[in-house]
Design an enzyme around this catalytic site. Sequence first.
Site, PDB file in Angstrom:
ATOM      1  CE  LYS A 135       9.098  -2.936  -9.221  1.00 34.47           C
ATOM      2  NZ  LYS A 135       9.012  -3.874  -8.067  1.00 34.47           N
ATOM      3  CG  ASP A 182      -1.137  -6.940  -4.756  1.00 30.78           C
ATOM      4  OD1 ASP A 182      -0.222  -6.175  -5.116  1.00 30.78           O
ATOM      5  OD2 ASP A 182      -0.943  -8.141  -4.498  1.00 30.78           O
ATOM      6  CG  ASP A 219       6.260  -1.064  -7.586  1.00 22.08           C
ATOM      7  OD1 ASP A 219       7.165  -1.181  -8.436  1.00 22.08           O
ATOM      8  OD2 ASP A 219       6.489  -0.955  -6.376  1.00 22.08           O
ATOM      9  N   GLY A 221       0.760  -1.244   0.000  1.00 20.06           N
ATOM     10  CA  GLY A 221       0.000   0.000   0.000  1.00 20.06           C
ATOM     11  C   GLY A 221       0.788   1.290   0.000  1.00 20.06           C
ATOM     12  CD1 TRP A 265       4.837   3.088  -4.552  1.00 22.73           C
ATOM     13  CD2 TRP A 265       4.161   2.897  -6.674  1.00 22.73           C
ATOM     14  NE1 TRP A 265       5.952   3.022  -5.338  1.00 22.73           N
ATOM     15  CE2 TRP A 265       5.571   2.899  -6.653  1.00 22.73           C
ATOM     16  CE3 TRP A 265       3.513   2.761  -7.894  1.00 22.73           C
ATOM     17  CZ2 TRP A 265       6.343   2.800  -7.810  1.00 22.73           C
ATOM     18  CZ3 TRP A 265       4.276   2.653  -9.057  1.00 22.73           C
ATOM     19  CH2 TRP A 265       5.672   2.683  -9.012  1.00 22.73           C
TER      20      TRP A 265
END
Length: 248
Positions: free
Chosen positions: A192, A112, A152, A88, A90
Amino acid sequence: MSKRKAGSGTTSNTAGSTRELKQRVKTARGRKNSSTQWLQRQLNDPYVAAARRDGYRSRAAYKLLEIDDKHHFLKPGARVVDLGAAPGGWTQIAVKRTGAANGRGGHVVGIDILPMEQIAGSTVIELDFRADEAPDTLKELMGGPADVVLSDMAASATGHRPTDHLRIMALCEMALDFAVEVLKPGGSFLAKVLQGGAERDLMKALNRNFAAVRHVKPKASRSDSAEMYVLATGFKGGSRSVQGNSEA
């Protein structure tokens, strides 16, 4: 597809001077040497300590802070999607920067595959982004076009660098496909990748759909890590093309 949680750490200040208090991890029976090295690195990582001090769920928060401080894409009132949100860090930054927590109109949605405690000002769901229903579920929760798509996401490392590179690039491509579907004109995409950067086809798609594309490696990203990020700003809209069947 999640970011590693911050652990215990040393006293530090990431914005100024750092007072290092080197700590050693005692060898434990049955613990692999690599695990001992990871624990020792965590104990002596100033960003891990800063995350505990500042109330962030992971050191990764400082990566996003640094990138946004330089490029200014998280604006008050923005609608943001955070892919691979756990634990969490970000999401916390997106909530603060968009004003989602204090009624300034920001809206943050995270996803997620791992469970994650809710963060005030955001909506977070436990779902694999690769699942067929994930994109439509996110669109419904967003309630409109996004200003920013963050990713990410990272697949579990195999230790075989070419394989790991292919896996993370596949996730980045999926994230870009989604971003092209949901971003409003002028929107931004941050994802990423691994050192060596985005591959040729991905770069072509990024340049076709965005006004500016750059690779960034924030200081909070460990120097010995192969991770880096690709930031695309100024979404062109219109063609909604990732594969390049039509010109933007």
